[in-house]
Design an enzyme around this catalytic site. Structure first.
Site, mmCIF file in Angstrom:
data_model
loop_
_atom_site.group_PDB
_atom_site.id
_atom_site.type_symbol
_atom_site.label_atom_id
_atom_site.label_comp_id
_atom_site.label_asym_id
_atom_site.label_seq_id
_atom_site.Cartn_x
_atom_site.Cartn_y
_atom_site.Cartn_z
ATOM 1 N N ILE A 17 -28.254 72.266 71.116
ATOM 2 C CA ILE A 17 -28.045 73.650 71.571
ATOM 3 C C ILE A 17 -27.630 74.541 70.398
ATOM 4 N N ALA A 88 -19.425 68.794 69.221
ATOM 5 C CA ALA A 88 -18.793 67.855 70.152
ATOM 6 C C ALA A 88 -19.577 66.559 70.143
ATOM 7 N N THR A 105 -13.081 63.987 68.378
ATOM 8 C CA THR A 105 -13.860 65.201 68.078
ATOM 9 C C THR A 105 -13.609 66.304 69.103
ATOM 10 N N THR A 145 -19.001 72.560 79.532
ATOM 11 C CA THR A 145 -19.951 71.933 80.441
ATOM 12 C C THR A 145 -19.523 72.060 81.902
ATOM 13 N N ASP A 146 -20.498 71.989 82.802
ATOM 14 C CA ASP A 146 -20.172 71.983 84.239
ATOM 15 C C ASP A 146 -19.554 70.644 84.668
ATOM 16 N N GLU A 147 -19.650 69.615 83.789
ATOM 17 C CA GLU A 147 -19.142 68.298 84.187
ATOM 18 C C GLU A 147 -17.625 68.284 84.371
ATOM 19 N N TYR A 170 -16.346 61.581 78.581
ATOM 20 C CA TYR A 170 -16.900 62.818 78.009
ATOM 21 C C TYR A 170 -16.346 64.044 78.735
ATOM 22 N N ALA A 172 -13.786 64.308 80.677
ATOM 23 C CA ALA A 172 -12.326 64.421 80.537
ATOM 24 C C ALA A 172 -11.984 65.067 79.197
ATOM 25 N N LYS A 174 -13.919 67.151 77.470
ATOM 26 C CA LYS A 174 -14.309 68.564 77.494
ATOM 27 C C LYS A 174 -13.320 69.365 78.346
ATOM 28 N N ASN A 269 -32.927 63.163 90.128
ATOM 29 C CA ASN A 269 -33.492 62.564 88.904
ATOM 30 C C ASN A 269 -34.896 62.016 89.129
ATOM 31 N N ASP A 300 -26.708 51.103 87.436
ATOM 32 C CA ASP A 300 -26.202 52.475 87.435
ATOM 33 C C ASP A 300 -25.218 52.716 86.289
ATOM 34 N N TYR A 361 -29.709 69.941 50.296
ATOM 35 C CA TYR A 361 -28.493 70.741 50.138
ATOM 36 C C TYR A 361 -27.575 70.308 49.016
HETATM 37 P P1 NAD Z 1 -25.444 67.543 70.322
HETATM 38 O O1 NAD Z 1 -24.847 66.177 70.470
HETATM 39 O O2 NAD Z 1 -26.906 67.687 70.257
HETATM 40 O O3 NAD Z 1 -24.860 68.219 68.983
HETATM 41 C C1 NAD Z 1 -23.500 68.152 68.640
HETATM 42 C C2 NAD Z 1 -23.344 68.630 67.195
HETATM 43 O O4 NAD Z 1 -21.955 68.559 66.862
HETATM 44 C C3 NAD Z 1 -24.106 67.759 66.189
HETATM 45 O O5 NAD Z 1 -24.793 68.579 65.268
HETATM 46 C C4 NAD Z 1 -23.003 66.973 65.491
HETATM 47 O O6 NAD Z 1 -23.304 66.639 64.135
HETATM 48 C C5 NAD Z 1 -21.818 67.939 65.590
HETATM 49 N N1 NAD Z 1 -20.538 67.220 65.548
HETATM 50 C C6 NAD Z 1 -20.170 66.157 66.305
HETATM 51 N N2 NAD Z 1 -18.930 65.753 65.960
HETATM 52 C C7 NAD Z 1 -18.495 66.605 64.985
HETATM 53 C C8 NAD Z 1 -17.298 66.725 64.242
HETATM 54 N N3 NAD Z 1 -16.285 65.862 64.399
HETATM 55 N N4 NAD Z 1 -17.190 67.725 63.351
HETATM 56 C C9 NAD Z 1 -18.209 68.595 63.157
HETATM 57 N N5 NAD Z 1 -19.377 68.523 63.809
HETATM 58 C C10 NAD Z 1 -19.519 67.541 64.710
HETATM 59 O O7 NAD Z 1 -24.801 68.392 71.469
HETATM 60 P P2 NAD Z 1 -25.482 69.532 72.381
HETATM 61 O O8 NAD Z 1 -26.166 68.886 73.506
HETATM 62 O O9 NAD Z 1 -26.183 70.488 71.526
HETATM 63 O O10 NAD Z 1 -24.164 70.225 72.982
HETATM 64 C C11 NAD Z 1 -23.497 71.255 72.244
HETATM 65 C C12 NAD Z 1 -22.268 71.696 73.021
HETATM 66 O O11 NAD Z 1 -22.668 72.175 74.306
HETATM 67 C C13 NAD Z 1 -21.270 70.578 73.286
HETATM 68 O O12 NAD Z 1 -19.987 71.113 73.157
HETATM 69 C C14 NAD Z 1 -21.548 70.151 74.712
HETATM 70 O O13 NAD Z 1 -20.387 69.652 75.328
HETATM 71 C C15 NAD Z 1 -21.976 71.474 75.325
HETATM 72 N N6 NAD Z 1 -22.909 71.374 76.469
HETATM 73 C C16 NAD Z 1 -24.053 70.616 76.362
HETATM 74 C C17 NAD Z 1 -24.948 70.608 77.428
HETATM 75 C C18 NAD Z 1 -26.245 69.828 77.368
HETATM 76 O O14 NAD Z 1 -26.945 69.737 78.375
HETATM 77 N N7 NAD Z 1 -26.624 69.254 76.229
HETATM 78 C C19 NAD Z 1 -24.664 71.343 78.585
HETATM 79 C C20 NAD Z 1 -23.476 72.077 78.654
HETATM 80 C C21 NAD Z 1 -22.619 72.101 77.576
HETATM 81 O O1 DAU Z 2 -24.165 68.874 82.944
HETATM 82 C C1 DAU Z 2 -24.094 69.181 81.592
HETATM 83 C C2 DAU Z 2 -24.152 67.907 80.770
HETATM 84 O O2 DAU Z 2 -25.495 67.436 80.829
HETATM 85 C C3 DAU Z 2 -23.718 68.096 79.317
HETATM 86 O O3 DAU Z 2 -22.383 68.484 79.274
HETATM 87 C C4 DAU Z 2 -23.917 66.799 78.510
HETATM 88 O O4 DAU Z 2 -23.597 67.020 77.155
HETATM 89 C C5 DAU Z 2 -25.363 66.381 78.642
HETATM 90 O O5 DAU Z 2 -25.565 65.137 77.978
HETATM 91 C C6 DAU Z 2 -25.768 66.253 80.113
HETATM 92 O O6 DAU Z 2 -25.093 65.136 80.730
HETATM 93 P P1 DAU Z 2 -25.850 64.165 81.756
HETATM 94 O O7 DAU Z 2 -25.130 62.875 81.799
HETATM 95 O O8 DAU Z 2 -26.111 64.863 83.036
HETATM 96 O O9 DAU Z 2 -27.268 64.031 80.978
HETATM 97 P P2 DAU Z 2 -28.219 62.779 80.738
HETATM 98 O O10 DAU Z 2 -29.499 63.301 80.196
HETATM 99 O O11 DAU Z 2 -27.540 61.673 80.006
HETATM 100 O O12 DAU Z 2 -28.497 62.251 82.218
HETATM 101 C C7 DAU Z 2 -29.092 63.084 83.211
HETATM 102 C C8 DAU Z 2 -29.192 62.291 84.489
HETATM 103 O O13 DAU Z 2 -30.167 61.237 84.311
HETATM 104 C C9 DAU Z 2 -27.911 61.573 84.874
HETATM 105 O O14 DAU Z 2 -27.807 61.539 86.301
HETATM 106 C C10 DAU Z 2 -28.092 60.156 84.350
HETATM 107 C C11 DAU Z 2 -29.584 59.947 84.482
HETATM 108 N N1 DAU Z 2 -30.202 59.060 83.460
HETATM 109 C C12 DAU Z 2 -29.954 59.327 82.150
HETATM 110 C C13 DAU Z 2 -30.513 58.533 81.161
HETATM 111 C C14 DAU Z 2 -30.221 58.810 79.704
HETATM 112 C C15 DAU Z 2 -31.057 58.031 83.854
HETATM 113 O O15 DAU Z 2 -31.302 57.814 85.058
HETATM 114 N N2 DAU Z 2 -31.605 57.248 82.862
HETATM 115 C C16 DAU Z 2 -31.360 57.443 81.542
HETATM 116 O O16 DAU Z 2 -31.884 56.678 80.692
#
Ligand code: NAD
Ligand code: DAU
Length: 364
Positions: A17, A88, A105, A145-147, A170, A172, A174, A269, A300, A361
């Site tokens: 993101i 994160a 982190t 996050t909504d989690e 995770y 907890a 956040k 899913n 699961d 870099y």
């Molecule tokens: P991501 O795992 O793709 O990226 C996380 C980034 O943080 C990476 O570039 C990593 O190098 C950096 N990072 C990790 N630990 C670090 C540290 N100790 N110091 C400095 N940098 C560090 O994550 P994402 O999916 O892009 O999520 C970004 C943010 O959005 C997170 O805070 C996550 O909780 C939140 N979020 C994610 C989702 C989702 O669906 N992915 C949804 C809602 C909120």
């Molecule tokens: O809701 C926001 C969150 O969404 C973010 O805060 C997290 O950073 C992000 O990783 C995501 O969390 P989820 O656990 O919902 O995402 P994930 O893609 O891991 O899983 C989505 C759903 O699919 C979940 O119900 C678990 C299921 N799943 C996931 C994987 C990786 C499977 O069934 N099989 C899989 O291999």
């Protein structure tokens, strides 16, 4: 040396993101200087940003949130007016295997960043320049996050008033970082804002999460591991729409507020996986049913939250935000991106991307 109207420190900008947020701000606001601070963990990839890495208003700093001295050095060097904090540990399955990494982190790292912002923004020189409130024109924005809200049953939506009830290490971590951000607002007057968003998907998504993992497995003809009965529900939002929402909240959100962000787009899913399989077969010109045959039900996830669903009414009413693409369009664009960026996918899955920093870099 160009002069900038603002300097924004974006953490986690090399992640999924964060890279979209950095790209949006660097290209949309050439008068802002964007400092991308990232530790480049396994999830951080500077190849996500090759198109903007030489922009005059972009700087990268390889720094870990746990290194308070380096954080202070970055703040002193660039004097950011605002922080958009995304860095994160983000993957629920990893948090189950290694909870402490998430505490370090997400909790300690966030508090380190809050401390540096509070300390540097309340320095004597700033006080003299800005009178009584050294935090004028400052903002600490936490992307969450909504989690944190826990799990829903068959009906209902998370609102900004829903009590926190996290279940995974995770969520907890956040939830804890959200509480610290609010505590710094309430205790020290730090201007803060928090957004809690649902599941993102789109280009540059790391192939450990459901959608990119399954796209990669379909390309490489590996099983698609669906957890449990596959009836778990998530709300999905195209990542570029999340970045647009962050831009809006950053500029127009009320300080001290929380905004929920979601796609109005719930999928079980298994239904989502079947739709993904259908679109992949169409694009790969596979016989109908080829990808679905890869679906494998597996054990699961422990503590698996049954359903998430977001009421994004507040950000819609107050700031006029709504998703710009339908799920079908967003998923189509995502698949097209992965199919035309197989080198990126190969680099990420093989780990080769991790040398990019040294190559590009180290000498700068
Ligand atoms: P991501 O795992 O793709 O990226 C996380 C980034 O943080 C990476 O570039 C990593 O190098 C950096 N990072 C990790 N630990 C670090 C540290 N100790 N110091 C400095 N940098 C560090 O994550 P994402 O999916 O892009 O999520 C970004 C943010 O959005 C997170 O805070 C996550 O909780 C939140 N979020 C994610 C989702 C989702 O669906 N992915 C949804 C809602 C909120
Ligand atoms: O809701 C926001 C969150 O969404 C973010 O805060 C997290 O950073 C992000 O990783 C995501 O969390 P989820 O656990 O919902 O995402 P994930 O893609 O891991 O899983 C989505 C759903 O699919 C979940 O119900 C678990 C299921 N799943 C996931 C994987 C990786 C499977 O069934 N099989 C899989 O291999």
């Amino acid at each position: 040396m160009p002069s900038f109207t603002k300097t924004i420190l974006i953490t986690g900008g090399a992640g999924f993101i964060g890279s979209h947020v950095v790209r949006l701000f660097v290209t949309k606001y050439p008068d802002y200087r964007i400092v991308n601070l990232d530790a480049l963990t396994y999830a951080g990839n500077l190849q996500n940003l090759t198109d903007i890495e030489t922009a005059p208003n972009y700087v990268f700093e390889k720094v870990n949130l746990l290194d308070a001295t380096e954080l202070a050095r970055v703040f002193t060097q660039y004097q950011p007016d605002s922080v958009i904090h995304l860095a994160a540990e983000s993957h629920v399955d990893r948090s189950i295997l290694s909870p402490l990494d998430f505490v370090y982190t997400n909790v300690v790292g966030t508090v380190n960043l809050l401390n540096v912002a509070k300390t540097q923004w309340s320095q004597k020189t700033l006080r003299q320049a800005q009178g009584d409130n050294p935090f004028d024109n400052k903002l600490f924005y936490h992307v969450s996050t909504d989690e944190v809200y826990g799990a829903l049953g068959e009906t209902g939506l998370f609102t900004e008033e829903t009590p926190y009830d996290p279940h995974s290490p995770y969520s907890a971590s956040k939830a804890s970082s959200d509480h610290f951000v609010r505590a710094y607002g309430d205790t020290y007057g730090l201007p803060v804002v928090i957004t809690n968003c649902s599941n993102n998907y789109g280009p540059y998504h790391f192939p450990e999460k459901l959608i990119p993992l399954f796209i990669n497995n379909i390309i490489t003809k590996k099983p698609l591991p669906v957890y449990g009965d596959g009836q778990y529900t998530r709300d999905w939002l195209f990542v570029k729409d999340h970045a647009i929402a962050i831009d809006l909240v950053f500029h127009k959100g009320k300080k001290g507020s929380t905004y929920n962000i979601g796609g109005f787009n719930e999928w079980k899913n298994i239904d989502l996986v079947k739709e993904l399989c259908r679109q992949m077969d169409e694009k790969l010109e596979n016989p109908v049913g080829t990808s679905e045959a890869l679906i494998t039900y597996v054990k699961d996830r422990p503590g698996h939250d049954r359903r998430y669903a977001i009421d994004a009414g507040k950000i819609n009413k107050e700031l006029g935000w709504e998703p710009s693409v339908t799920f079908e369009e967003g998923l189509g664009q995502t698949i097209d991106w992965f199919l035309s960026n197989e080198e990126w996918l190969k680099g990420v899955t093989s780990g080769a991307y991790q040398h990019y920093y040294e190559e590009q870099y180290a000498e700068r």
